[in-house]
Every structure is written in C-alpha cells, then in structure tokens.
Design a protein around this motif. Structure first.
Motif, PDB file in Angstrom:
ATOM      1  N   ILE A 183      54.356  36.833   4.848  1.00 58.25           N
ATOM      2  CA  ILE A 183      53.265  36.522   3.915  1.00 58.25           C
ATOM      3  C   ILE A 183      51.904  36.475   4.618  1.00 58.25           C
ATOM      4  O   ILE A 183      50.900  36.871   4.042  1.00 58.25           O
ATOM      5  CB  ILE A 183      53.542  35.187   3.190  1.00 58.25           C
ATOM      6  CG1 ILE A 183      54.754  35.356   2.269  1.00 58.25           C
ATOM      7  CG2 ILE A 183      52.328  34.705   2.417  1.00 58.25           C
ATOM      8  CD1 ILE A 183      55.254  34.056   1.679  1.00 58.25           C
ATOM      9  N   ALA A 184      51.882  36.011   5.873  1.00 61.13           N
ATOM     10  CA  ALA A 184      50.601  35.846   6.573  1.00 61.13           C
ATOM     11  C   ALA A 184      50.346  36.949   7.593  1.00 61.13           C
ATOM     12  O   ALA A 184      49.618  36.740   8.565  1.00 61.13           O
ATOM     13  CB  ALA A 184      50.532  34.473   7.233  1.00 61.13           C
TER      14      ALA A 184
ATOM     15  N   ASN B 252      47.987  39.872   4.042  1.00 57.80           N
ATOM     16  CA  ASN B 252      47.086  38.860   3.489  1.00 57.80           C
ATOM     17  C   ASN B 252      46.225  38.317   4.625  1.00 57.80           C
ATOM     18  O   ASN B 252      46.597  37.344   5.292  1.00 57.80           O
ATOM     19  CB  ASN B 252      47.894  37.743   2.819  1.00 57.80           C
ATOM     20  CG  ASN B 252      47.025  36.715   2.133  1.00 57.80           C
ATOM     21  OD1 ASN B 252      45.848  36.544   2.449  1.00 57.80           O
ATOM     22  ND2 ASN B 252      47.606  35.993   1.188  1.00 57.80           N
TER      23      ASN B 252
ATOM     24  N   ARG C 253      43.476  36.675   4.651  1.00 60.53           N
ATOM     25  CA  ARG C 253      43.010  35.292   4.499  1.00 60.53           C
ATOM     26  C   ARG C 253      44.083  34.303   4.963  1.00 60.53           C
ATOM     27  O   ARG C 253      43.796  33.367   5.712  1.00 60.53           O
ATOM     28  CB  ARG C 253      42.607  35.020   3.059  1.00 60.53           C
ATOM     29  CG  ARG C 253      42.058  33.619   2.894  1.00 60.53           C
ATOM     30  CD  ARG C 253      41.635  33.328   1.466  1.00 60.53           C
ATOM     31  NE  ARG C 253      41.041  32.003   1.423  1.00 60.53           N
ATOM     32  CZ  ARG C 253      39.942  31.698   0.783  1.00 60.53           C
ATOM     33  NH1 ARG C 253      39.296  32.631   0.114  1.00 60.53           N
ATOM     34  NH2 ARG C 253      39.470  30.478   0.799  1.00 60.53           N
ATOM     35  N   ALA C 254      45.324  34.516   4.540  1.00 64.52           N
ATOM     36  CA  ALA C 254      46.420  33.635   4.962  1.00 64.52           C
ATOM     37  C   ALA C 254      46.596  33.694   6.481  1.00 64.52           C
ATOM     38  O   ALA C 254      46.832  32.670   7.128  1.00 64.52           O
ATOM     39  CB  ALA C 254      47.714  34.006   4.244  1.00 64.52           C
TER      40      ALA C 254
ATOM     41  N   SER D  12      36.677  35.862   3.323  1.00 62.59           N
ATOM     42  CA  SER D  12      36.488  34.886   2.242  1.00 62.59           C
ATOM     43  C   SER D  12      35.037  34.524   1.966  1.00 62.59           C
ATOM     44  O   SER D  12      34.730  33.978   0.912  1.00 62.59           O
ATOM     45  CB  SER D  12      37.244  33.593   2.569  1.00 62.59           C
ATOM     46  OG  SER D  12      36.569  32.858   3.582  1.00 62.59           O
TER      47      SER D  12
END
Length: 175
Positions: free
Chosen positions: A46-47, A52, A54-55, A95
């Motif tokens: 996920i990261a 992603n 941002r993650a 971000s």
C-alpha cells in the motif's frame, strides 16, 4: 548536533558512502525509503512510492523519526542516508503540506548537509528504485531548494571514488 545527513540525487552513491563510513566505525542509519519498500514488497504494498507516494512519504517520516530516537544517545558522528527532511519534501511535493510545517516538531540535523549530485554514469534502476533519472534529477532540485530554504548549509559532493567522498565529508566536519 552530530546527526549528519547525506541527501541528494537517487542513484548518486549515498548508500555506498554510508557503507564506507560504517566500515570506518561511524554510526550509520540506512535510507528509510529502501527499508519501507522492502517491507511493503513483503506485505500489502500500500505504501510503495509508485502506488501511493503520500502514504510512502508519511511512513518515511515515521521511520526517520524513529531512527533519530534510536540513535539519540550514540556518541560521535551519526550519518543518515536521507532522513526527515527528504521525507517532508516528498510529502510537500505530493500533498502541498509545507516541509517546514511537517518538520516543526522535530530537532534539526547538523547544519551541514552533504548532497550527492546527479551522476548518470552510475545511476541504475533496481527493484526498489523504479523511477528514471529525469525524476531523480527533479527530486534532487527540490531537495537542494528545500535544504537551502530550511537554512541548512549544503555541500555538493564531488564525483570521485567512495573513499575520497568519505574523506571529503570527514574533512569538512573536522573544520
């Protein structure tokens, strides 16, 4: 402050310099990003920065902050392959949250930051570095600007051997 950052262009030789400083007996902290990617490739993914960003940047901030705590009492110079500033700059890029705001609650590193410049002749992709040289150069330019804006003194390392680069860093810190 004896916590010294090595930053700059991906693929510019930071990890090799860090390994040389470690070999010479200095405390070293490996790059948070590579550790996160290795962990994410074994887990959910996920990261990952290409999934992603941002993650990934938020996790890099957490890892870099834990690194600082872990070596807080280490005597002598401690060399970091990237750190909180790099993660905060990445988070700002994706971000819009200011790196200065992200870093406000953290202690600063040593005032001098050593930057490895883009070095196309040694740049390589691997399982953890999937972005191209042009993306690495854009990141480098963001980092140079950010470190200067944050009041750090930056020294761009010469494109020489790993031993000579390590000697150069230690010589600068001895002044």
């Amino acid at each position: 402050m004896r916590h010294v950052l090595l930053s700059g262009c991906s693929g510019g030789g930071k990890s090799a310099i860090l390994a040389e400083l470690d070999r010479r007996g200095f405390a070293t902290v490996p790059e948070p990003g590579r550790r996160i990617i290795e962990d994410e490739l074994r887990g959910s993914g996920i990261a990952l920065p290409w999934v992603n960003m941002r993650a990934f940047a938020e996790r890099a901030i957490d890892v870099a902050a834990a690194d600082r705590k872990r070596v807080a009492e280490e005597p002598g110079w401690v060399f970091f392959d990237r750190g909180l500033v790099d993660a905060a700059v990445a988070l700002e890029h994706v971000s819009g949250r200011s790196a200065r705001e992200t870093l406000a609650s953290f202690d600063r590193y040593h005032e001098t930051v050593f930057l490895v410049p883009p070095w196309p002749e040694i740049y390589q992709n691997d399982d953890e570095r999937k972005h191209g040289l042009s993306e690495a150069i854009a990141e480098y330019e963001r980092l140079v600007t950010a470190y200067n804006d944050l009041g750090y003194s930056t020294i761009i390392l010469p494109k020489t051997s790993v031993d000579e680069r390590a000697d150069y860093i230690l010589g600068c810190l001895a002044k």
